[in-house]
Each structure stands twice: as structure tokens, then as C-alpha cells.
Design a protein around this motif. Structure first.
Motif, PDB file in Angstrom:
ATOM      1  N   VAL A 203       0.873  -1.187   0.000  1.00 21.08           N
ATOM      2  CA  VAL A 203       0.000   0.000   0.000  1.00 21.08           C
ATOM      3  C   VAL A 203       0.899   1.223   0.000  1.00 21.08           C
ATOM      4  O   VAL A 203       1.639   1.470   0.959  1.00 21.08           O
ATOM      5  N   ASP A 204       0.864   1.980  -1.084  1.00 18.79           N
ATOM      6  CA  ASP A 204       1.754   3.133  -1.228  1.00 18.79           C
ATOM      7  C   ASP A 204       1.344   4.270  -0.299  1.00 18.79           C
ATOM      8  O   ASP A 204       0.280   4.259   0.324  1.00 18.79           O
ATOM      9  N   SER A 205       2.201   5.292  -0.218  1.00 16.69           N
ATOM     10  CA  SER A 205       1.924   6.459   0.618  1.00 16.69           C
ATOM     11  C   SER A 205       0.735   7.239   0.068  1.00 16.69           C
ATOM     12  O   SER A 205       0.510   7.286  -1.152  1.00 16.69           O
ATOM     13  N   LYS A 206       0.024   7.847   0.973  1.00 13.49           N
ATOM     14  CA  LYS A 206      -1.182   8.612   0.612  1.00 13.49           C
ATOM     15  C   LYS A 206      -0.843   9.741  -0.352  1.00 13.49           C
ATOM     16  O   LYS A 206       0.161  10.437  -0.181  1.00 13.49           O
ATOM     17  N   GLY A 207      -1.686   9.933  -1.345  1.00 13.74           N
ATOM     18  CA  GLY A 207      -1.495  11.012  -2.305  1.00 13.74           C
ATOM     19  C   GLY A 207      -2.145  12.297  -1.833  1.00 13.74           C
ATOM     20  O   GLY A 207      -2.648  12.384  -0.699  1.00 13.74           O
ATOM     21  N   PRO A 208      -2.156  13.346  -2.660  1.00 12.83           N
ATOM     22  CA  PRO A 208      -2.798  14.614  -2.291  1.00 12.83           C
ATOM     23  C   PRO A 208      -4.260  14.380  -1.897  1.00 12.83           C
ATOM     24  O   PRO A 208      -4.974  13.620  -2.553  1.00 12.83           O
ATOM     25  N   ALA A 209      -4.672  15.026  -0.813  1.00 14.58           N
ATOM     26  CA  ALA A 209      -6.037  14.813  -0.308  1.00 14.58           C
ATOM     27  C   ALA A 209      -6.734  16.149  -0.086  1.00 14.58           C
ATOM     28  O   ALA A 209      -6.128  17.125   0.363  1.00 14.58           O
ATOM     29  N   VAL A 210      -8.037  16.184  -0.398  1.00 20.05           N
ATOM     30  CA  VAL A 210      -8.870  17.371  -0.229  1.00 20.05           C
ATOM     31  C   VAL A 210     -10.126  16.959   0.536  1.00 20.05           C
ATOM     32  O   VAL A 210     -10.753  15.952   0.207  1.00 20.05           O
ATOM     33  N   THR A 211     -10.474  17.729   1.548  1.00 12.23           N
ATOM     34  CA  THR A 211     -11.646  17.431   2.381  1.00 12.23           C
ATOM     35  C   THR A 211     -12.864  18.197   1.880  1.00 12.23           C
ATOM     36  O   THR A 211     -12.784  19.400   1.612  1.00 12.23           O
ATOM     37  N   ALA A 212     -13.986  17.498   1.759  1.00 15.28           N
ATOM     38  CA  ALA A 212     -15.252  18.118   1.351  1.00 15.28           C
ATOM     39  C   ALA A 212     -16.267  17.960   2.470  1.00 15.28           C
ATOM     40  O   ALA A 212     -16.481  16.855   2.977  1.00 15.28           O
ATOM     41  N   THR A 213     -16.887  19.077   2.882  1.00 14.12           N
ATOM     42  CA  THR A 213     -17.903  19.054   3.933  1.00 14.12           C
ATOM     43  C   THR A 213     -19.086  19.924   3.520  1.00 14.12           C
ATOM     44  O   THR A 213     -19.039  20.605   2.502  1.00 14.12           O
ATOM     45  N   GLY A 214     -20.124  19.906   4.344  1.00 22.77           N
ATOM     46  CA  GLY A 214     -21.275  20.783   4.094  1.00 22.77           C
ATOM     47  C   GLY A 214     -22.366  20.107   3.290  1.00 22.77           C
ATOM     48  O   GLY A 214     -22.697  18.934   3.518  1.00 22.77           O
ATOM     49  N   ALA A 215     -22.893  20.826   2.323  1.00 22.99           N
ATOM     50  CA  ALA A 215     -24.041  20.360   1.538  1.00 22.99           C
ATOM     51  C   ALA A 215     -23.597  19.419   0.430  1.00 22.99           C
ATOM     52  O   ALA A 215     -23.694  19.722  -0.766  1.00 22.99           O
ATOM     53  N   VAL A 216     -23.071  18.237   0.824  1.00 26.35           N
ATOM     54  CA  VAL A 216     -22.631  17.210  -0.123  1.00 26.35           C
ATOM     55  C   VAL A 216     -23.200  15.862   0.302  1.00 26.35           C
ATOM     56  O   VAL A 216     -23.494  15.634   1.467  1.00 26.35           O
ATOM     57  N   ARG A 217     -23.307  14.950  -0.666  1.00 22.28           N
ATOM     58  CA  ARG A 217     -23.801  13.607  -0.350  1.00 22.28           C
ATOM     59  C   ARG A 217     -22.725  12.766   0.311  1.00 22.28           C
ATOM     60  O   ARG A 217     -23.024  11.907   1.141  1.00 22.28           O
ATOM     61  N   ASN A 218     -21.481  12.973  -0.095  1.00 20.78           N
ATOM     62  CA  ASN A 218     -20.367  12.220   0.477  1.00 20.78           C
ATOM     63  C   ASN A 218     -19.423  13.190   1.184  1.00 20.78           C
ATOM     64  O   ASN A 218     -18.626  13.861   0.540  1.00 20.78           O
ATOM     65  N   GLU A 219     -19.542  13.276   2.486  1.00 20.16           N
ATOM     66  CA  GLU A 219     -18.650  14.142   3.267  1.00 20.16           C
ATOM     67  C   GLU A 219     -17.441  13.308   3.680  1.00 20.16           C
ATOM     68  O   GLU A 219     -17.550  12.392   4.489  1.00 20.16           O
ATOM     69  N   ALA A 220     -16.273  13.595   3.116  1.00 23.14           N
ATOM     70  CA  ALA A 220     -15.099  12.754   3.339  1.00 23.14           C
ATOM     71  C   ALA A 220     -13.834  13.486   2.924  1.00 23.14           C
ATOM     72  O   ALA A 220     -13.882  14.604   2.387  1.00 23.14           O
TER      73      ALA A 220
END
Length: 520
Positions: A203-220
């Protein structure tokens, strides 16, 4: 001793910081796909079935058939049996394979044939799991088990280090295949990587990540491949709700904090960076507003109307109580007006405080009086600050009332008809008295026992049913309220003026008298 106390204080501070960080981490959205690893895949080896690519040892004798060979299940899930032809075996459980083949041979005219069958790949294989997993190690699985089974046995992807999108299967140091879990989470797509003894799953190292919150179906927290973190890609994964209209973006650019607020449609053209946090918000102006009705009405008290609607557009939808509703006294309570009234009172209170605190004294005795007055003014200011104005919009008798444009949160008040006049404030006996067209202000005050000792006879307010206010004179109608304000006593004329102004503002905006407990 001081050193020990300092050390203890430092330990407490560090402990509080650790709790704060832990609390923040608990509230932060989890990586997209984190719910995969809850132990449900780790048992997948039980009841393994034959799959394309499996090897099967088959021995047949008697009934005209003699076979002793190892067969490989083809891509169609079949084995080619000499003298019989192709037999489908894919999907058959290992412990049911002999029974199934015996039945198929009998159907082809070889019912007397004896059979021995053993799937070579039914025995477990050992595979190494390493990289960004919770519990790296060596795990035994069936060759046909999915890679998810291995990851689940290893505790799943480490959310701080591991990648959900870059997982490699190595065999003898060479790359066999790559695995991206996002297609499986979204659509159930999983590559058929077959495991062999001695394989290594990395399992390689984690890549660039962006957090999405609020009025979304998938908050992650969503992971991206290098240079592929765009607003459009984030929207596809997060699934903004239909009410989302704007986004708030916070992150880091060139080592400095960065934030922006944009319409949702502009997000698609943005390039995002590792660690960005995007909050989807529903800030767009809707097409409807909510209106409330109070007073002598029946039926629904709250209902939506189109934005920009006027009073005439809703009057026909208000079910009033026949014979009881006083439609001529209709008025509006509006939030924006209440806010302005609140500000006006706050400004008057600020001036009053300045007057009380800056008043000069010519003697020690006067200085003590000023100090006592300032203390009492401070108490009065504190009480006045808690007043909540109603924001009354008075409607006159003109025909243009129906053209009033409504605002979101407006309350339409339709008072009930009344036969009494309420007298309150600084009178001897506050009470409600039967209205008479022949009575004037003085008659009603006398009926309430006359003015009290602290009454300000020059500041008597008549609160009419429609929210209008008149001072000291005017026609008194049934349902009106008479408010006698208290008299302000102070050696400072400016303080008298300021306090009187506040009393008037409070009475007009709330319909009540704010008492002066410090007056003797």
C-alpha cells in the motif's frame, strides 16, 4: 517547588492540547472508502469456489473413460474433458465439485465412471502485506480471495499514511497489477488479481487529499493522483446537493494561509492542493420566502410565498376568524426593522453611558452623588440591552398598503377586535377598562386611579391596535393601550434627555415600559 509547579502546569497544557487535537481529529471527515474495512472481507476465504485460472486435478476410471491429468479452468469457467467435451465448473464450491462433475458425467452417458477431483488452488497461500496498513505482516488466504480480504486482515488502510488509490501486487519483485479502491466504492469494480504463495501487497503512501464538507452527499477526505486534484474531480466524488450554491475554500498557498469564497460553478475550474478544505454551502437566494400569520386567524400559520410577493398576494390565503378579526388594524412585524430598532437603542445607551461616566463634579458630596448615579445608570443600561424590539411596520389607512413587498420571516399580525382599553405604566391601578367613545385620555387615567408618584405626565403614549403610536393626545379606540412612562430625575439634564429617549424607544418598539428602579 516552583520548578515542580511549572513542570506540572506544562504537563497540563500539553495534555489539554493533546485532547483538543484528538477531539478535532475525531470530528474531521474520514477518508473516502474507510468504511470498507470493518472485518467483513476478512472471512471471505470460507466456502471458496472454483474460478477461472484455477488448477484442478481430475482422475476418471470405468464407464469407458480413463483420465489422470491436471486441468486449468479457462476464462469462460470451463475445463475441456477428453471424450466428453467442455464442462462448466466456475462458481462451484470446492467441496461440491466432485458431486457436480459426477452429475454432469451421468448426464453425458458415463454414469458408471468413478471420479476423484481436487482443486490444487484450494490450499491457502501466504502473502506479505506492507506499506500504509494498520497491521503489516504475513497472512494466509485462498488464491481466489480478493485483495480486499488481505487488506481487511491487515486492519485496513492506515488513514494517516496509506493510499486508497495506489496499491501494488508484486510477485518475485515484479509488478503483477495495481489496485484503486475508488472504482469499487463507487461502482463495485474490482480487478481480478489472483494471489500466489509468496506474493507481496504494497500500500503506497497517501497522495494529495482534499476534504469536502457541508451540503454534499459524500462528506469525506478524498485522495487524488498527482496533478489531478481539481474542483471538477472533487464535485464528481463528493456529489454536491441541489441546494449547494457556493463554496468556501481554505488551505495553504506558497507557505501562507489561503481562503476564498466562490459560486459553486467556479469550483470546477480550480486546481486544488493537498490539505485543502472545501465547504459546500447553500447561500443562494431561493425562489420562496416564509411568512407567518398571528392573531385572529385559523388554519395554517406559516406558509411559503414567492420572493417579491406583495401583501395583496397573500391576503386571500389567510383564513381569519369571522366577526373577530380586526382587519383594519393589520400590521407587520419585520426582522430587519427590529434590528434597526435594536441598533438605535444601543446607540442611545452608549451616549447615556458616556454622559454618566464623564459628568463633572464641583464638590466631594456631588462627586459621591455622581458615582451613585453612574452605578444606577449602569444597571439601567444592562436591563435595556436585553430588550428585544418587535420591528412593527405600521400600515395606514391608504390604499397602497397592499403594495407592501414582503420579506422573508415577516409576521402578519391581525389583532382581534376588543372592547377594552388597557392602561398601564406609572398609574396607581393598571387595568383594562371598557372603551367608550365619549372618554378621553384623562378619563382613562382617572379610571386607573390617576398618575403615580413617578409618572411623567408629559410622556404618555397611546399604542393603537395597528401598531401606531401617538403621544399625549389623539383619538383612543377600542383595543388601544395607554402607557404612562416614568419620570427621570437627575441633576444632569443630558442624562434626563438620554434616559427619556431610551424609555420612549423601548416603549414604542416593545409596547412595554422599562422601569427605573433607581429612582426614589
Amino acid at each position: 517547588m516552583q520548578i515542580m509547579l511549572k513542570s506540572l502546569c506544562l504537563s497540563l497544557v500539553l495534555a489539554c492540547l493533546a485532547l483538543s487535537v484528538a477531539s478535532h481529529a475525531a470530528d474531521a471527515p474520514k477518508p473516502y472508502g474507510a468504511n470498507l474495512f470493518q472485518g467483513n472481507f476478512s472471512q471471505s476465504g470460507e466456502g471458496a469456489a472454483v474460478a477461472p485460472g484455477d488448477r484442478v486435478v481430475l482422475r476418471l476410471w470405468g464407464g469407458g473413460l480413463t483420465v489422470d491429468d491436471t486441468f486449468i479452468v479457462d476464462a469462460g469457467g470451463r475445463i475441456e474433458l477428453p471424450g466428453v467435451g467442455p464442462l462448466s465448473v466456475a462458481g462451484i464450491a470446492h467441496d461440491k465439485l466432485a458431486e457436480d462433475l459426477r452429475s454432469k458425467l451421468a448426464a453425458s452417458g458415463h454414469g458408471e465412471t468413478q471420479i476423484y477431483v481436487a482443486p490444487l488452488d484450494a490450499r491457502p497461500v501466504s502473502v506479505f502485506v506492507t506499506g500504509g496498513v494498520v497491521r503489516p505482516g504475513r497472512y494466509a488466504v485462498s488464491p481466489g480471495d480478493p485483495v480486499l480480504s488481505l487488506l481487511d486482515k491487515a486492519g485496513g488502510i492506515d488513514p494517516r499514511r496509506g493510499s486508497y488509490r495506489s496499491i501494488r501486487l508484486l510477485r518475485n519483485g515484479a509488478l503483477v497489477g495495481n489496485l484503486d479502491l475508488y472504482p469499487f466504492v463507487r461502482g463495485g469494480e474490482l480487478p481480478g488479481l489472483r494471489l500466489q504463495d509468496g506474493d507481496t501487497l504494497v500500500v503506497d503512501s497517501k497522495g494529495p487529499a482534499v476534504t469536502a464538507t457541508g451540503a454534499v452527499r459524500n462528506e469525506a477526505r478524498f485522495e487524488f493522483f498527482k496533478d489531478q486534484a481539481t474542483g471538477a474531480a472533487l464535485m464528481e466524488l463528493a456529489g454536491p446537493e441541489s441546494r449547494a450554491s457556493h463554496i468556501s475554500l481554505a488551505g495553504t498557498r506558497k507557505g501562507a494561509p489561503y481562503s476564498t469564497y466562490l459560486p459553486l460553478k467556479e469550483l470546477a475550474h480550480l486546481r486544488l492542493e493537498d490539505g485543502d478544505r472545501v465547504q459546500f454551502m447553500a447561500d443562494a437566494t431561493g425562489n420562496t420566502i416564509m411568512i407567518e400569520v398571528q392573531g385572529a386567524v385559523r388554519g395554517s400559520s406559516r406558509f411559503p410565498v414567492r420572493r417579491g410577493a406583495r401583501l395583496r398576494d397573500v391576503q386571500d390565503f389567510i383564513a381569519v376568524e369571522p366577526g373577530r378579526a380586526n382587519l383594519k388594524a393589520l400590521y407587520i412585524k419585520r426582522k430587519s426593522v427590529a434590528a434597526r430598532q435594536k441598533k438605535a437603542i444601543a446607540d442611545s445607551l452608549r451616549r447615556l453611558e458616556e454622559t454618566a461616566l464623564t459628568a463633572s463634579s464641583s464638590s466631594t458630596e456631588e462627586s459621591q452623588i455622581r458615582a451613585k448615579e453612574a452605578e444606577m445608570v449602569a444597571k439601567f443600561v444592562e436591563r435595556a440591552k436585553s430588550v428585544e424590539p418587535e420591528g412593527v411596520v405600521v400600515l395606514d389607512d391608504g390604499s397602497n398598503n397592499a403594495d407592501l413587498t414582503l420579506e422573508d420571516g415577516d409576521v402578519i399580525v391581525i389583532p382581534a377586535k376588543s372592547d377594552v382599553v388597557l392602561v398601564s405604566g406609572e398609574v396607581m391601578v393598571p387595568q383594562a377598562m371598557l372603551w367608550s367613545e365619549e372618554k378621553d385620555l384623562d378619563d382613562y387615567v382617572r379610571g386607573a386611579g390617576g398618575y403615580g408618584n413617578r409618572a411623567d405626565r408629559d410622556n404618555v403614549l397611546i399604542m393603537h391596535s395597528n401598531g401606531a403610536v401617538s403621544r399625549n393626545s389623539g383619538k383612543i379606540s377600542a383595543g388601544d393601550q395607554i402607557l404612562v412612562l416614568p419620570k427621570v430625575e437627575s441633576k444632569s439634564m443630558q442624562a434626563v434627555k438620554d434616559i427619556s429617549q431610551v424609555l420612549m424607544q423601548v416603549a414604542v418598539s416593545t409596547g412595554a415600559v422599562l422601569g427605573l428602579p433607581f429612582l426614589q
